[in-house]
Design a protein around this motif. Structure first.
Motif, mmCIF file in Angstrom:
data_model
loop_
_atom_site.group_PDB
_atom_site.id
_atom_site.type_symbol
_atom_site.label_atom_id
_atom_site.label_comp_id
_atom_site.label_asym_id
_atom_site.label_seq_id
_atom_site.Cartn_x
_atom_site.Cartn_y
_atom_site.Cartn_z
ATOM 1 N N ASP A 1 -50.158 11.875 -31.934
ATOM 2 C CA ASP A 1 -49.660 12.279 -30.605
ATOM 3 C C ASP A 1 -48.362 11.552 -30.272
ATOM 4 O OD1 ASP A 1 -51.775 13.963 -30.243
ATOM 5 O OD2 ASP A 1 -52.895 12.609 -28.929
ATOM 6 N N ARG B 1 -60.891 7.567 -28.101
ATOM 7 C CA ARG B 1 -61.379 8.308 -26.936
ATOM 8 C C ARG B 1 -61.600 7.332 -25.786
ATOM 9 N NH1 ARG B 1 -65.083 7.572 -30.448
ATOM 10 N NH2 ARG B 1 -67.088 6.680 -29.918
ATOM 11 N N TYR C 1 -53.525 9.548 -22.605
ATOM 12 C CA TYR C 1 -54.785 10.135 -23.061
ATOM 13 C C TYR C 1 -55.038 11.427 -22.283
ATOM 14 C CZ TYR C 1 -56.105 5.991 -25.710
ATOM 15 O OH TYR C 1 -56.150 4.991 -26.637
ATOM 16 N N HIS D 1 -57.444 6.971 -36.536
ATOM 17 C CA HIS D 1 -56.915 8.322 -36.358
ATOM 18 C C HIS D 1 -57.082 8.819 -34.922
ATOM 19 C CE1 HIS D 1 -56.189 12.597 -36.879
ATOM 20 N NE2 HIS D 1 -57.388 12.838 -36.379
ATOM 21 N N ARG D 2 -58.207 8.465 -34.263
ATOM 22 C CA ARG D 2 -58.524 9.014 -32.943
ATOM 23 C C ARG D 2 -59.139 7.936 -32.066
ATOM 24 N NH1 ARG D 2 -60.165 13.846 -30.191
ATOM 25 N NH2 ARG D 2 -62.063 13.546 -28.989
ATOM 26 N N SER E 1 -62.274 6.319 -35.906
ATOM 27 C CA SER E 1 -62.282 6.472 -34.450
ATOM 28 C C SER E 1 -62.926 5.275 -33.761
ATOM 29 C CB SER E 1 -63.015 7.760 -34.046
ATOM 30 O OG SER E 1 -64.400 7.628 -34.300
ATOM 31 N N ALA F 1 -58.689 11.721 -24.943
ATOM 32 C CA ALA F 1 -58.517 11.220 -26.307
ATOM 33 C C ALA F 1 -57.055 11.283 -26.721
ATOM 34 C CB ALA F 1 -59.374 12.023 -27.284
ATOM 35 N N ARG F 2 -56.723 10.426 -27.682
ATOM 36 C CA ARG F 2 -55.400 10.437 -28.330
ATOM 37 C C ARG F 2 -55.597 10.410 -29.821
ATOM 38 N NH1 ARG F 2 -50.887 6.401 -26.127
ATOM 39 N NH2 ARG F 2 -49.888 7.242 -27.975
ATOM 40 N N LEU F 3 -54.674 11.031 -30.498
ATOM 41 C CA LEU F 3 -54.606 10.975 -31.958
ATOM 42 C C LEU F 3 -53.411 10.124 -32.358
ATOM 43 C CD1 LEU F 3 -55.173 14.731 -32.880
ATOM 44 C CD2 LEU F 3 -56.892 12.923 -32.665
#
Length: 193
Positions: free
Chosen positions: A193, A146, A165, A143-144, A108, A188-190
């Motif tokens: 997504d 923010r 986001y 992976h993530r 992240s 946040a995005r993964l």
């Protein structure tokens, strides 16, 4: 036991990558910072909006050049990825978009950005955040990601939403600004997504 969980981004992956340059819609570039961009860092402290929402340090030209060199070092030590927003390779930057607060093992990081008045209004922030997001997920393998901003800053909320986001919630009293404690939106995005 966390030792049995492999790192999401193996040590050394980011340092092995060259920092890319992207052409953004509207003709702006997202490129590595260069020493000739130091005036943009000095100007960022003078801009009341940037100073209010981002809390930059006051910098002299020499200290700004040192900051730029530190960003290059932080790329190679895998602690930050910071791009300049500029009209060309040779013109002085009008903004900053980057990733900080890396947890490469956990996969992240946090998006950060600001634009000087000369760069505002053409969508460069949203497009730059989108480009950095694609790089972070596709090339780096996070992976993530923010993105946080004061709830009193609707322009940043629009950037986050336009860049894909979604809002996850509100963090109460999360950041001290000159006018007091601000609640912050967490977006946040993964990678999925």
């Amino acid at each position: 036991m966390t030792d049995s969980i492999p790192a999401v981004v193996p040590a050394g992956r980011m340092a092995a990558l060259a920092q890319p340059t992207y052409t953004l819609p509207g003709g702006m570039l997202l490129r590595p910072w260069e020493p000739h961009d130091a005036p943009a860092l000095v100007a960022s402290y003078a801009d009341p909006d940037i100073r209010h929402w981002n809390r930059p340090d006051p910098l002299t030209g020499d200290r700004a050049v040192t900051r730029i060199a530190r960003w290059r070092e932080r790329w190679h030590t895998e602690r930050a990825a910071v791009w300049a927003v500029a009209a060309s390779e040779d013109t002085v930057a009008v903004g900053l978009i980057g990733l900080a607060d890396f947890d490469l093992r956990g996969g992240s990081a946090e998006i950060m950005y600001w634009l000087l008045p000369a760069g505002r209004g053409a969508g460069a922030t949203t497009e730059g955040v989108s480009a950095v997001t694609r790089w972070a997920f596709g090339d780096l393998g996070l992976h993530r990601l923010r993105l946080t901003h004061s709830v009193a800053n609707p322009a940043s909320c629009r950037v986050a939403l336009k860049a894909g986001y979604p809002l996850e919630g509100t963090m109460r009293g999360a950041l001290l600004h000159a006018d007091g404690w601000h609640d912050e939106h967490l977006h946040a995005r993964l990678r999925t997504d």
